[in-house]
Write an enzyme that holds these catalytic residues in place. Structure first.
Site, mmCIF file in Angstrom:
data_model
loop_
_atom_site.group_PDB
_atom_site.id
_atom_site.type_symbol
_atom_site.label_atom_id
_atom_site.label_comp_id
_atom_site.label_asym_id
_atom_site.label_seq_id
_atom_site.Cartn_x
_atom_site.Cartn_y
_atom_site.Cartn_z
ATOM 1 C CD GLN A 1 -13.341 29.594 -15.697
ATOM 2 O OE1 GLN A 1 -13.612 30.484 -16.493
ATOM 3 N NE2 GLN A 1 -12.151 29.514 -15.115
ATOM 4 C CG HIS B 1 -13.824 34.470 -14.202
ATOM 5 N ND1 HIS B 1 -12.837 35.425 -14.275
ATOM 6 C CD2 HIS B 1 -13.265 33.323 -14.627
ATOM 7 C CE1 HIS B 1 -11.729 34.863 -14.720
ATOM 8 N NE2 HIS B 1 -11.958 33.596 -14.952
ATOM 9 C CD GLU C 1 -14.670 31.224 -21.699
ATOM 10 O OE1 GLU C 1 -13.797 32.098 -21.835
ATOM 11 O OE2 GLU C 1 -15.528 31.254 -20.784
ATOM 12 C CG HIS C 2 -12.837 27.436 -19.990
ATOM 13 N ND1 HIS C 2 -13.566 28.525 -19.544
ATOM 14 C CD2 HIS C 2 -11.640 27.929 -20.396
ATOM 15 C CE1 HIS C 2 -12.835 29.621 -19.666
ATOM 16 N NE2 HIS C 2 -11.663 29.290 -20.184
ATOM 17 C CG ASP D 1 -7.988 30.989 -17.122
ATOM 18 O OD1 ASP D 1 -8.433 30.960 -18.284
ATOM 19 O OD2 ASP D 1 -8.715 31.069 -16.117
ATOM 20 C CG HIS E 1 -17.975 40.020 -65.643
ATOM 21 N ND1 HIS E 1 -18.638 41.159 -65.298
ATOM 22 C CD2 HIS E 1 -17.426 39.519 -64.500
ATOM 23 C CE1 HIS E 1 -18.519 41.356 -63.987
ATOM 24 N NE2 HIS E 1 -17.784 40.371 -63.477
#
Length: 436
Positions: free
Chosen positions: A259, A262, A327-328, A361, A420
């Site tokens: 990661q 990235h 995230e992971h 992924d 109403h």
């Protein structure tokens, strides 16, 4: 990587540091993004073509903005057949997983004439944004289009920036065709988001925009939310590895780096109950990083957002993982499924030494579009649910309404909403009370 003892204070410091990466903190770009959006909204195609020339160097016009069948055929000729085979195998795994997420309409009827239910309706048009330029991610094409197809979306369009030659990356085009995109347009950046949100002469307005992108794309999606739906305002990638003394340090190190490569703002965190493992992983990270092609990006990511935290117990480690809401999340412990039951906040959970993050992924099937920057506390992975909407169904007979109509009148009048109340009363008592 820096090794730090896990405490409440260190966890809070890390959380504060990680939150700096959120697109919500880049207000200096918002003015430029909003200007582009308003320009596209006003001048439509003309603005799209000008921004594409300015930012991508490509001469795009109404005659060539839409990818043709011949361009797609050429892409198939250029893509390695073995890669095409892998794309198709991955596609089947992703499709199989997402088809199990389908929801269906339901109705519940009673003998007294009450029918209640929920109608599940796919969105009519979805827009998928796919990065271009240096970033080529056919896997993201699959992950964004396939759940929309599984949901039954009528039309799926895709936008992606062209190269200076006006062409789209072949593997991106092949993945789009295989996944079932109905049209691909050569436009990227905030201008593509604006075009899908409001429509132009060439690009249709969509109901929802999904897909990853740079800070301009993220802020543009945030700006158009409300005119259309979006998946999320995504931040840089993240991984958190929970490990004990049984973990293989080379596995943990390799997964952290998967990661970190990235983005310079990506985050890689190891939390372990073993100080010995912490030292071993740190050494393995250095060994691997020196040999990897994106080592400069990796090093900056680790220097700014990489941590090895040593915890006094696994319960403390789990508490920190839930606070970070990565995230992971990988679990490399002797009892990973037991640990998994204690995890409340994570985009995707990878269990055991042979379930490394890249499996998710590319290949396993669950979606890799995941919540970032702590939003896993309240957001989920992209799924079929993102491409449907639900309408409630209510039907009462006169016989069903009569026993309860006075209750409804009382409720409405307690809120001083006499219209109403009258809407119910007129069906049984006429309008007599209003006439008094």
């Amino acid at each position: 990587m820096k090794i730090i003892e896990l405490t409440k204070e260190t966890t809070e410091d890390i959380l504060e540091n990680l939150l700096k990466r959120s697109p919500n903190n880049y207000s200096e770009f918002e003015g430029r993004v909003n200007d582009i959006i308003e320009d596209v909204r006003r001048r439509r195609d003309e603005a799209v073509f000008e921004y594409t020339k300015r930012f991508d160097g490509a001469d795009i016009c109404a005659d060539n903005i839409l990818v043709t069948e011949e361009e797609i055929s050429q892409a198939y000729r250029e893509v390695d057949p073995s890669l095409l085979h892998v794309i198709r195998k991955s596609l089947e795994s992703i499709r199989s997983f997402h088809e199990k997420q389908r929801q269906y309409s339901w109705f519940d009827s009673k003998e007294n004439g009450i029918i209640l239910g929920q109608k599940v309706i796919p969105l009519e048009t979805a827009g998928v944004y796919v990065p271009g330029g240096k970033a080529v991610y056919p896997s993201s094409v699959l992950m964004n289009i396939i759940p929309a197809k599984a949901a039954g979306v009528s039309r799926i369009i895709m936008t992606t920036p062209p190269g200076a030659d006006g062409r789209v990356n072949p593997s991106t085009l092949v993945a789009a065709k295989e996944a079932g995109a109905d049209a691909v347009y050569k436009v990227g950046g905030a201008q593509a988001v604006a075009a899908m949100a409001f429509g132009t002469q060439s690009i249709p307005k969509v109901d929802k925009i999904v897909g990853p992108g740079n800070i301009y794309v993220a802020l543009a999606k945030k700006a158009v939310f409300g005119y259309v739906s979006i998946d999320s305002v995504a931040g840089p990638s993240e991984i958190l590895v929970l490990a004990d003394e049984t973990a293989d340090p080379s596995y943990a190190a390799a997964d952290l780096l998967s990661q970190a490569e990235h983005d310079e703002m990506a985050s890689a965190i190891l939390i372990t109950t073993s100080k010995e493992l912490a030292e071993q992983v740190s050494k393995e990270v250095d060994r691997f990083a020196a040999r990897l092609s994106r080592r400069d990006i990796i090093q900056k990511s680790l220097d700014n957002y990489g941590y090895i935290l040593t915890a006094g117990s696994m319960d403390e480690a789990v508490d920190a993982a839930n606070a970070i809401a990565s995230e992971h999340l990988e679990i490399l412990t002797k009892n990973p499924f037991e640990i998994m039951t204690k995890i409340r906040n994570a985009g995707a959970i990878f269990i055991g030494p042979y379930s490394s993050e890249p499996l998710g992924d590319y290949y396993a099937g669950p979606n890799h579009v995941l919540p970032t920057n702590g939003t896993a506390r309240f957001f989920s992975a992209l799924s079929v649910d993102d491409f449907i909407k639900k309408s409630s169904i209510i039907s009462y007979s006169k016989e069903a309404l009569k026993p309860v109509y006075k209750d409804i009148i009382q409720f409405a009048e307690s809120e001083q909403l006499t219209a109403h109340a009258n809407s119910i009363r007129v069906r049984f008592e006429g309008g007599t009370k209003l006439d008094q």
